[in-house]
Structure formats: C-alpha cells, structure tokens
Design a protein around this motif. Structure first.
Motif, mmCIF file in Angstrom:
data_model
loop_
_atom_site.group_PDB
_atom_site.id
_atom_site.type_symbol
_atom_site.label_atom_id
_atom_site.label_comp_id
_atom_site.label_asym_id
_atom_site.label_seq_id
_atom_site.Cartn_x
_atom_site.Cartn_y
_atom_site.Cartn_z
ATOM 1 N N GLU A 1 57.350 30.673 13.008
ATOM 2 C CA GLU A 1 58.008 30.416 11.720
ATOM 3 C C GLU A 1 57.041 29.822 10.699
ATOM 4 O O GLU A 1 57.413 29.545 9.558
ATOM 5 C CB GLU A 1 59.197 29.471 11.918
ATOM 6 N N GLY A 2 55.788 29.605 11.124
ATOM 7 C CA GLY A 2 54.779 29.102 10.208
ATOM 8 C C GLY A 2 54.689 27.590 10.118
ATOM 9 O O GLY A 2 54.062 27.050 9.203
ATOM 10 N N MET A 3 55.294 26.884 11.063
ATOM 11 C CA MET A 3 55.289 25.421 11.014
ATOM 12 C C MET A 3 53.950 24.841 11.468
ATOM 13 O O MET A 3 53.301 25.381 12.364
ATOM 14 C CB MET A 3 56.400 24.852 11.904
ATOM 15 N N THR A 4 53.554 23.725 10.862
ATOM 16 C CA THR A 4 52.362 22.997 11.286
ATOM 17 C C THR A 4 52.717 22.125 12.490
ATOM 18 O O THR A 4 53.904 21.949 12.818
ATOM 19 C CB THR A 4 51.852 22.093 10.161
ATOM 20 N N ASN A 5 51.696 21.550 13.137
ATOM 21 C CA ASN A 5 51.954 20.651 14.266
ATOM 22 C C ASN A 5 52.822 19.476 13.843
ATOM 23 O O ASN A 5 53.713 19.041 14.583
ATOM 24 C CB ASN A 5 50.631 20.133 14.838
ATOM 25 N N ARG A 6 52.561 18.940 12.661
ATOM 26 C CA ARG A 6 53.359 17.807 12.174
ATOM 27 C C ARG A 6 54.822 18.198 11.992
ATOM 28 O O ARG A 6 55.733 17.460 12.387
ATOM 29 C CB ARG A 6 52.780 17.302 10.849
ATOM 30 N N GLN A 7 55.061 19.358 11.393
ATOM 31 C CA GLN A 7 56.445 19.817 11.172
ATOM 32 C C GLN A 7 57.153 20.082 12.498
ATOM 33 O O GLN A 7 58.336 19.759 12.655
ATOM 34 C CB GLN A 7 56.438 21.089 10.316
ATOM 35 N N ILE A 8 56.412 20.646 13.460
ATOM 36 C CA ILE A 8 57.005 20.882 14.781
ATOM 37 C C ILE A 8 57.360 19.557 15.434
ATOM 38 O O ILE A 8 58.426 19.397 16.037
ATOM 39 C CB ILE A 8 56.029 21.685 15.676
ATOM 40 N N GLY A 9 56.460 18.572 15.314
ATOM 41 C CA GLY A 9 56.727 17.238 15.863
ATOM 42 C C GLY A 9 57.980 16.622 15.277
ATOM 43 O O GLY A 9 58.802 16.031 15.994
ATOM 44 N N ARG B 1 60.513 18.241 13.966
ATOM 45 C CA ARG B 1 61.682 19.017 14.405
ATOM 46 C C ARG B 1 62.078 18.647 15.835
ATOM 47 O O ARG B 1 63.274 18.532 16.149
ATOM 48 C CB ARG B 1 61.352 20.513 14.314
ATOM 49 N N LEU B 2 61.061 18.464 16.708
ATOM 50 C CA LEU B 2 61.331 18.238 18.138
ATOM 51 C C LEU B 2 61.220 16.760 18.534
ATOM 52 O O LEU B 2 61.317 16.440 19.721
ATOM 53 C CB LEU B 2 60.354 19.073 18.984
ATOM 54 N N PHE B 3 60.996 15.892 17.533
ATOM 55 C CA PHE B 3 60.888 14.436 17.790
ATOM 56 C C PHE B 3 59.737 14.137 18.758
ATOM 57 O O PHE B 3 59.887 13.397 19.717
ATOM 58 C CB PHE B 3 62.210 13.877 18.337
ATOM 59 N N LEU B 4 58.586 14.756 18.467
ATOM 60 C CA LEU B 4 57.380 14.547 19.270
ATOM 61 C C LEU B 4 56.259 14.050 18.371
ATOM 62 O O LEU B 4 56.236 14.337 17.172
ATOM 63 C CB LEU B 4 56.930 15.863 19.927
ATOM 64 N N VAL C 1 52.198 17.480 20.262
ATOM 65 C CA VAL C 1 52.358 18.891 19.911
ATOM 66 C C VAL C 1 51.021 19.614 20.030
ATOM 67 O O VAL C 1 50.942 20.734 20.550
ATOM 68 C CB VAL C 1 52.915 19.043 18.476
ATOM 69 N N LYS C 2 49.952 18.949 19.578
ATOM 70 C CA LYS C 2 48.619 19.540 19.657
ATOM 71 C C LYS C 2 48.251 19.848 21.105
ATOM 72 O O LYS C 2 47.686 20.911 21.416
ATOM 73 C CB LYS C 2 47.597 18.598 19.030
ATOM 74 N N ASN C 3 48.591 18.922 22.009
ATOM 75 C CA ASN C 3 48.323 19.135 23.434
ATOM 76 C C ASN C 3 49.131 20.308 23.982
ATOM 77 O O ASN C 3 48.631 21.115 24.782
ATOM 78 C CB ASN C 3 48.632 17.862 24.232
ATOM 79 N N TYR C 4 50.398 20.388 23.548
ATOM 80 C CA TYR C 4 51.239 21.514 23.956
ATOM 81 C C TYR C 4 50.621 22.841 23.495
ATOM 82 O O TYR C 4 50.561 23.816 24.254
ATOM 83 C CB TYR C 4 52.646 21.391 23.355
ATOM 84 N N VAL C 5 50.155 22.872 22.242
ATOM 85 C CA VAL C 5 49.584 24.096 21.683
ATOM 86 C C VAL C 5 48.339 24.504 22.463
ATOM 87 O O VAL C 5 48.139 25.690 22.764
ATOM 88 C CB VAL C 5 49.256 23.914 20.186
ATOM 89 N N SER C 6 47.513 23.538 22.817
ATOM 90 C CA SER C 6 46.314 23.837 23.613
ATOM 91 C C SER C 6 46.684 24.462 24.952
ATOM 92 O O SER C 6 46.056 25.425 25.406
ATOM 93 C CB SER C 6 45.495 22.557 23.851
#
Length: 222
Positions: free
Chosen positions: A170-178, A180-183, A188-193
């Motif tokens: 959806e084009g979200m940045t790591n901060r926006q994902i955090g 949304r998911l309360f992380l 989130v960066k670790n999850y993406v890796s």
C-alpha cells in the motif's frame, strides 16, 4: 529517389559508465541507429526518457537505486510506444518473469555478441520480441498457476509479516506501518529484513511489487 528512413532512437540505462560508452559506441557505429540519451540511475532515467522519447530503451536490470524492471514498468505504462530491452549480467528466471510482466520486449545477457545486440535493438524497434520459446514456456506455466506459487513464496512468513507485506504494497513507510500495527519503527525494520531474507528479495520495492501482483490476481476471484 527514396528518402532515408529515420534512424532508430535508443536510450541507454546502465550504472557503469564504461558499459554505457561501449554500448553507445557499438550502436552509433550503425547508420540506422542513434543514441539519444543515457542515464546511470533509475531515478534519473524516466525524466530523460520522457524528454527524448526514444524508440527503444536498453535498461540494465540491476541498478544501485532500484531496478531496470521498475523503470520498464513506468515507461511502458506512460509511453507504451517505447520498446524496452532488458540487459543483465545474470541469467535470472525471476528477473525475466518480472521483466515480462513489466512489458519488456526482450531480455539479453551482457555477454551477448555486439552484432546480436544491434539485431536485438532493430527487432524491438520493429515491434518484435526477443523472448525465446523456452523462456516463454516457463513464464506461461508460471502464469497458469500464480496463486499456488505466490502462496508457497509466503509460506515462511508469520501472520504479522504477511500483514506487513500487504502494508508495504500500500506504499506505507516503516513508521506508518509501526503506527498501524502498534510496533516500534525499529521492530518493523527487523520484520522487513526477515521478510526480504525469507522471500529471497533484495529491496523493499520488490516486496511492494509482489504484494500488488497478489492483490491484482485476487481481484477477479473476489
């Protein structure tokens, strides 16, 4: 007395200046081919291609700031009259598959003979394709069963990671994902890796493309 046909206008995208100069010299040696522009990064390529409107864009697959496949997708979406020839150092089925989905007309290795590269440019300028029957068969086979293959590719991801894949799409940045998911953003960066490692991908943009393709495939079934 007949008029001389306009030369084939070619644009080159490669991050190695020596390679660009070599390909440009090879093509410019032909009476019917003219190199009208060059770029060394994905970011600078599209604006320059828009400006010169070549007949053929020769695009390196691997770039320091992105992928020639992404550039191909943007070019074909915005200027479908331009033919794209993907040039790569590696024989990679995944890159070939993505290039075809992006609308590329051909895919050749940099080890190609000069005369064959010239012929490839002429073929694509004439509206032809350079995909050999074996490659085409593999792609068609993969397209026939996309859902099963995409599910397999996500098999190693947790539910949380699958959700992150969707949000990246959806084009979200790591901060926006955090948010949304309360992380935490670092989490989130670790999850993406881990997602990149599990899926065998190198860049976040590849995850976004994968998520978009999966949504596109799901839509007709929905």
């Amino acid at each position: 007395m007949g008029t001389t046909p306009d030369p084939i206008r070619v644009f080159l995208l490669d991050d190695h200046e020596v390679v660009r100069r070599g390909v440009a010299a090879l093509l410019e040696a032909e009476d019917d081919i003219q190199v009208v522009g060059e770029a060394g990064t994905a970011a600078s390529a599209l604006p320059r291609i828009r400006a010169v409107r070549p007949d053929v864009a020769v695009l390196d697959v691997r770039l320091p700031d992105g992928s020639g496949v992404e550039v191909c997708r943007d070019v074909r979406s915005e200027m479908p009259e331009i033919g794209c020839l993907m040039l790569t150092s590696f024989a990679d089925d995944e890159a070939l598959f993505q290039a075809v989905l992006a609308g590329a007309s051909g895919y050749v290795l940099k080890q190609i003979h000069g005369s064959d590269l010239v012929g490839a440019v002429r073929t694509i300028a004439g509206g032809g394709s350079l995909l050999d029957p074996v490659s085409t068969a593999r792609i068609l086979d993969r397209l026939r069963t996309p859902q099963a293959q995409e599910v397999d590719r996500l098999e190693g991801l947790s539910p949380q990671e699958r959700q992150i894949v969707d949000l990246i799409g959806e084009g979200m940045t790591n901060r926006q994902i955090g948010e949304r998911l309360f992380l935490a953003e670092k989490t989130v960066k670790n999850y993406v890796s881990h997602i990149l490692s599990t899926l065998g991908l190198q860049r976040r943009t590849q995850v976004a493309v994968l998520a978009t393709e999966m949504r596109t495939e799901d839509r007709p079934r929905g």
